[in-house]
Design an enzyme around this catalytic site. Structure first.
Site, short mmCIF file in Angstrom:
data_model
loop_
_atom_site.label_atom_id
_atom_site.label_comp_id
_atom_site.label_asym_id
_atom_site.label_seq_id
_atom_site.Cartn_x
_atom_site.Cartn_y
_atom_site.Cartn_z
N HIS A 67 -6.69 -5.96 -9.96
CA HIS A 67 -7.26 -5.04 -10.94
C HIS A 67 -6.57 -5.14 -12.30
O HIS A 67 -7.18 -4.78 -13.31
CB HIS A 67 -7.16 -3.60 -10.43
N GLY A 68 -5.34 -5.58 -12.35
CA GLY A 68 -4.69 -5.68 -13.64
C GLY A 68 -3.24 -6.07 -13.54
O GLY A 68 -2.59 -5.90 -12.50
#
Length: 632
Positions: free
Chosen positions: A413-414
Site C-alpha cells: 500500500h505504500g
C-alpha cells in the site's frame, strides 16, 4: 484550440475521474462508437468483430490512462510488451523447465523493479541515509531520459512521481506470466488483445486486480447484455457514485480530514469518532470505485470479480480479510502465501522475508535486537513445530506465512513505516484470533483477565495514554467474556436448556462483529496517517499523526464536549450511523432491491437515474476528492 487542448491534453491538476461530468461525457461517446462497431459487423465476421472491439477498447483505455497519468502511459506500454514477449517465450520453452523458470524470474524482476523504483525509492534512500549517515537523494532516471528528448529541464529529476495504478497493473501482468508458466492458461497470441487485458480502463487505476484466467477468456466471447444485466450495471454505477460522493467525500471534508490534519486541536472523543468515520469512508470510497468499475465493465460486456462482501459484518480479522479487497487477497494468497508454503511448510522464502522485514524494521527504529529476536523466534518456532502433531504444525506454518503476507500486503500500500505497522498488527491480530479460537472457555477468561490487569498496571506506572487506551479496550473485552462465562456456567455446566439460546447466539455474533470492527478501525489509524503524504516526509509525518491521535484518545476526556459535538456535527453523525446501518443490512435484502431496480420499466429507470444524479451531486464538494486508492 483551447477546447481541443482541454479535451485531449493531459492536465495533472485535473485527472479523469469517475466522479467528473467529463468522464461520463467521454464514456457516452465511447459507448456510442462501441455500439456502432458492434452493429456494423456482420455475424459472419464474428472473430474480426471481437478483434476490432478489443482494439477499439484498448485505444480507449490508453487514452483514459493518458488523461489520468500523462506520459506514464509509456511505462504501461513497456510492461505490456515485456510480459507478452516473456510469457510467449516461457510457453515456447515449457519443455525446458529451468530456462522457463529463469524467464519467469526475469519478468518478476522487471515488473517488481519498476514498482520498487517508483514506489519505494524514497523509502530505501532514507533508510540507507539513516543507516550509514550518507546524503543520497532520489533521482528520476526517466525524467532525465525525457529531458534528453525534449526541452532541457522540462521534467524534474529531483522528485519521483508514482504513476497512477502501477501497483494494480503490475500485479495483473505478474499473474498472467505466472499462470502461463504454471500451464493454467495459454499465452495470448495477439499483443493488442493482451494490451487490452492489462489496460481495461474501468479497473485500470484502482482495481479490482483481475487475474488473467478470469478475464482473458472473455476477450473471445461475443458481446451480450441482457435487460437485467443492463439494469444491474446501472444500479452498480449509481450505488458507487452515492457511496463515493454522498458518504465518503462528505465524511472526509466535514470531519475526518480536519481531525487527521491536526489531531491536537480536537478532543479524545472527536479523534475517536473521526477514526471510526474513516473506517466507513475508506470502505465507501474504495468499494464505490469498484461498484462503478463493475457497472461500466458490464455495460461493455465484461465481468469483473467482486472486490468487497460487506467486510464490516466480519466476526474475526481473518474473515475480514476474506471480505475486504478480495482481489488483492486472492492474489497474495495465490502468488505469495502458497509459494511461501502456506500451512504445509516454512522454507527459504519464509526466512528470507522474515529477515528482510526484521532488518527494515530495525533500521527504521534503531532497535537491532528486534531483527535478531524475530529471526531467532522463527527458528525456535520451526524447531518446535517439527515436534508437534500435524494439525499444530500446520497452525505454526500458517501463522508465520500469513504474518509475512500481511506485512508485505501493508508495504504494497505504500512506502511508509506506518504501513508496515498496519500490516503487522493485522497479521498479529489474525494469529491471536486463531490461538484464541483454539482455547477452551476457562483458559480464555484467565488470559484476558491477566492481560487486562497487566495493561492497567502498565498504565499506572507509566501514565502513557497508549497503555490506558489498550487497558480500556481489554476491560471491555474482559467484561464481555465474563458475561459469556457466567452464562456458560449456568447453562452448560449445569445442563440447563436456555430459552434464550437463539438470542444469545445473535448477541455473540453482534459482539464478535463489534470487536472485529473496533480492531480493524484501530489499525486504520496507521493506514490513514500514512496516506496522501509526500514520500520524502511520509515516515516522520505519519508517525507524528498516529502518536498524537493515540495520545488524544487515550488521554483524559472532557465529557462536556461530547453533547456539543453531537449537536454541532449532527449531520455527520447521522451520515455515519446511516452508512453503518445500510452496510449491516442482510445480504438478501440488498440483492432483492438490486434485482427489483433491474426489473423496473425503462422509463422508470431513467427517471430514477435523473433523481439520483440530482441528489448525489448536491453533495459534491468545492474541490473534487480523488479516490483514496489512486495513491496506491
Amino acid at each position: 484550440m483551447n477546447f481541443l487542448e482541454h479535451i485531449f491534453a493531459f492536465n495533472a491538476e485535473s485527472p479523469l475521474l469517475f466522479t467528473q461530468f467529463y468522464f461520463w461525457a467521454f464514456f457516452a461517446l465511447v459507448y456510442a462508437l462501441f455500439a456502432l462497431i458492434l452493429s456494423r459487423q456482420s455475424s459472419a465476421g464474428s472473430r474480426q468483430r471481437l478483434h476490432l472491439r478489443n482494439v477499439y477498447l484498448l485505444f480507449v483505455s490508453w487514452f483514459f490512462y493518458y488523461k489520468t497519468s500523462g506520459l506514464f502511459l509509456l511505462i504501461l506500454a513497456f510492461v505490456t510488451i515485456s510480459d507478452w514477449i516473456i510469457a510467449g517465450r516461457i510457453h515456447a520453452n515449457k519443455e525446458k523447465p529451468v530456462f522457463a523458470k529463469l524467464l519467469l524470474c526475469l519478468s518478476v524482476v522487471i515488473d517488481l523493479g519498476l514498482l520498487a523504483y517508483f514506489k519505494y525509492a524514497y523509502f530505501f534512500t532514507n533508510m540507507l541515509n539513516d543507516l550509514f549517515g550518507t546524503g543520497f537523494r532520489v533521482f528520476d532516471v526517466f525524467a532525465y531520459i525525457g529531458n534528453g528528448f525534449a526541452e532541457a529541464g522540462r521534467f524534474s529529476v529531483d522528485t519521483i512521481v508514482l504513476p497512477v495504478g502501477i501497483s494494480f497493473y503490475i500485479f495483473q501482468v505478474i499473474s498472467y506470466t505466472a499462470d502461463v508458466y504454471r500451464g493454467r492458461i495459454e499465452p495470448v497470441k495477439n499483443i493488442l488483445d493482451f494490451g487490452f487485458y492489462v489496460s481495461f480502463f474501468p479497473q485500470l487505476v484502482a482495481g479490482p486486480i483481475v487475474r488473467a484466467e478470469e478475464f482473458i477468456p472473455q476477450l473471445y466471447k461475443p458481446f451480450r447484455l441482457s435487460r437485467r444485466a443492463f439494469g444491474i450495471a446501472v444500479f452498480w454505477i449509481l450505488n458507487g457514485l452515492a457511496k463515493k460522493i454522498i458518504m465518503s467525500d462528505y465524511l472526509a471534508v466535514n470531519i475526518i480530514d480536519r481531525v487527521f490534519d491536526n489531531p491536537l486541536l480536537f478532543s479524545g472523543f472527536e479523534n475517536l469518532f473521526a477514526l471510526f468515520a474513516y473506517s466507513l469512508q475508506v470502505y465507501a470510497d474504495f468499494s464505490g470505485y469498484t461498484d462503478i468499475a463493475i457497472g461500466v465493465a458490464m455495460l461493455l460486456g465484461f465481468y469483473l470479480p467482486m472486490n468487497f462482501n460487506s467486510p464490516y459484518k466480519s466476526q474475526s480479522p481473518q474473515e475480514f480479510w476474506r471480505r475486504w479487497h478480495m482481489s488483492l487477497g486472492r492474489w497474495l494468497k495465490t502468488y505469495l502465501y502458497i509459494p511461501l508454503g502456506g500451512n504445509r511448510r516454512i522454507g527459504f522464502g519464509t526466512y528470507f522475508w522474515l529477515s528482510l522485514i526484521a532488518f527494515v524494521s530495525a533500521s527504521l527504529t534503531g532497535w537491532w535486537l528486534l531483527a535478531f529476536g524475530v529471526w531467532l523466534l522463527a527458528i525456535v518456532f520451526s524447531f518446535i513445530a517439527k515436534r508437534l502433531s500435524v494439525s499444530k504444525q500446520k497452525l505454526v506454518y500458517s501463522n508465520l506465512n500469513s504474518f509475512i503476507t500481511q506485512v508485505l500486503g501493508g508495504l504494497w500500500h505504500g512506502a511508509s513505516w506506518n504501513f508496515i505497522i498496519w500490516g503487522g498488527i493485522n497479521g498479529i491480530g489474525m494469529i491471536v484470533e486463531k490461538i484464541w479460537r483454539g482455547m477452551n472457555i476457562h483458559l480464555r477468561i484467565v488470559c484476558i483477565s491477566l492481560l487486562t490487569a497487566a495493561l492497567w498496571l502498565a498504565d499506572y506506572y507509566t501514565q502513557q495514554p497508549a497503555w490506558r487506551l489498550f487497558a480500556v479496550w481489554a476491560s471491555i473485552v474482559a467484561a464481555g467474556n465474563a458475561i459469556r462465562y457466567v452464562y456458560w456456567i449456568i447453562t452448560q455446566a449445569q445442563k440447563i436448556h436456555s430459552p434464550f439460546s437463539v438470542l444469545n447466539s445473535q448477541l455473540a455474533k453482534a459482539w464478535a462483529i463489534a470487536q472485529t470492527f473496533t480492531f480493524i478501525t484501530f489499525t486504520r489509524l496507521f493506514f490513514r496517517s500514512s496516506s496522501n503524504l509526500d514520500p520524502a516526509t511520509a515516515n516522520e509525518v505519519a508517525w507524528a499523526t498516529a502518536k498524537n491521535m493515540v495520545n488524544q484518545i487515550g488521554g483524559a476526556w472532557n465529557n462536556a464536549i461530547i453533547p456539543d459535538f453531537l449537536w454541532s456535527y449532527k449531520w455527520v453523525v447521522t451520515m455515519f450511523v446511516a452508512g453503518m446501518l445500510i452496510h449491516w443490512l442482510p445480504t438478501n435484502w440488498k440483492r432483492r432491491y438490486r434485482l427489483w431496480f433491474s426489473a423496473i420499466p425503462l422509463w422508470m429507470m431513467v427517471l430514477a437515474v435523473c433523481v439520483a444524479i440530482v441528489i448525489i451531486y448536491q453533495f459534491v464538494s468545492a474541490e473534487m476528492q480523488p479516490f483514496i486508492y489512486f495513491q496506491f
